[in-house]
Motif scaffolding. Structure first.
Motif: not given
Length: 343
Positions: A174-190
């Protein structure tokens, strides 16, 4: 004799033995090899031994649990199998698979649990009512025993790094990978993600823009190393009406990594929003991004959340959990909800 899966038997201790030990002690020598490995044949053998009076506990998601229940469901029915970690399968996504699953459920799975199951354990309080209605059984046969919040009561937390650091997320269900990657887009996190083989293509497609380092089905030691190198652990979950995320939360809390989690029913009772974790609305990438970046920028807040989560977790450990499971299977007394926040 009372028998449980190897993972449980090793922690429950006497009078429990493992499935393998029960089969070795009670099956004719000629049949032991057939039931040596987990699967349908072992399940059939365990069901037969349960009908003969042994208390047998199975984990619902493991192979062989349904055959064991089916044997006990045969006339005259014997409710002798105890189901641990009862989590129903989500409905398939395609229409024709849903039709086939419903036929299977009505003909096989539901009768097996109703007629062959002595009692079941669920991870969250709301599941008691839901599963009782789902399977058409008395609510008294479904018991809420939360998953452990941590492994042991002792231990000291590690230091919180002062500088900006990494973000970690892992999961199989039940992983919501789409929301995680949308949150990370362009933020430069490691950003480091550990996913299952089933999600490999989906996660790598999302990470194609270079937003994350992706690992697939890593060993537990490597998973722990990656987690402990992060400053924030994210638990992005889709609410599919089933338990998910409890082990991920326990692992992060034990590692001393503060958590940002999606608000879902499967974590009800496992965290205190704003105190032991930061909770964000489901499928809200902006809220998730803001919560992660606020924690990354505030070492003192990370420390407070980490310490509060550890303090609460030490009130419900492996020892507490397995003691309550032993009570359930041995039938010493009525089981009540247990653990901090379980009500």
């Amino acid at each position: 004799m009372s028998a449980a899966p190897e993972f449980y038997a090793a922690r429950l201790g006497q009078p429990f033995i493992s499935h393998q030990e029960l089969l070795r002690a009670r099956l004719p020598r000629a049949l032991r090899g057939l039931a040596a490995r987990p699967g349908r044949l072992r399940g059939l053998a365990l069901g037969w031994l349960a009908r003969r009076g042994h208390r047998v506990a199975v984990i619902r998601r493991e192979r062989g649990s349904l055959p064991a229940l089916l044997v006990c469901a045969l006339p005259p029915a014997r409710r002798r199998v105890f189901v641990l970690e009862l989590i129903r399968r989500p409905l398939p996504r395609t229409a024709w698979r849903r039709v086939l699953y419903r036929l299977w459920w009505h003909a096989i799975e539901n009768p097996a649990l109703r007629r062959g199951m002595a009692a079941a354990q669920v991870m969250t309080a709301w599941e008691r009512e839901e599963y009782a209605n789902h399977y058409g059984i008395d609510r008294a046969r479904v018991h809420h025993v939360p998953w452990p919040f941590c492994e042991r009561r002792g231990g000291s937390p590690e230091a919180i790094d002062e500088g900006p650091g990494g973000v970690f997320a892992s999961g199989r269900t039940a992983c919501d990978w789409e929301t995680l990657f949308a949150a990370a887009q362009g933020r430069g996190w490691s950003l480091t993600v550990v996913c299952s083989g089933r999600d490999r293509r989906r996660v790598r497609a999302l990470a194609a823009g270079g937003e994350a380092e992706v690992h697939v089905d890593v060993a537990w030691g490597e998973h722990d190393r990656l987690l402990r190198s992060a400053e924030v652990c994210v638990i992005p979950i889709e609410d599919r009406g089933l338990s998910a995320g409890q082990v991920r939360l326990m692992t992060a809390v034990e590692a001393g990594i503060p958590v940002v989690a999606t608000k879902v029913r499967s974590l009800d009772g496992y965290l205190v929003p704003g105190e032991t974790a930061v909770v964000v609305p489901a499928a809200d990438a902006e809220a998730m991004r803001a919560a992660i970046e606020a924690l990354l920028a505030d070492p003192e807040r990370r420390r407070r959340i980490r310490d509060a989560a550890l303090a609460r977790a030490r009130g419900w450990t492996y020892a507490d959990y397995f003691a309550r499971i032993a009570t359930l299977v041995l039938g010493k007394r009525e089981i009540h909800p247990a653990g901090p926040g379980s009500g």
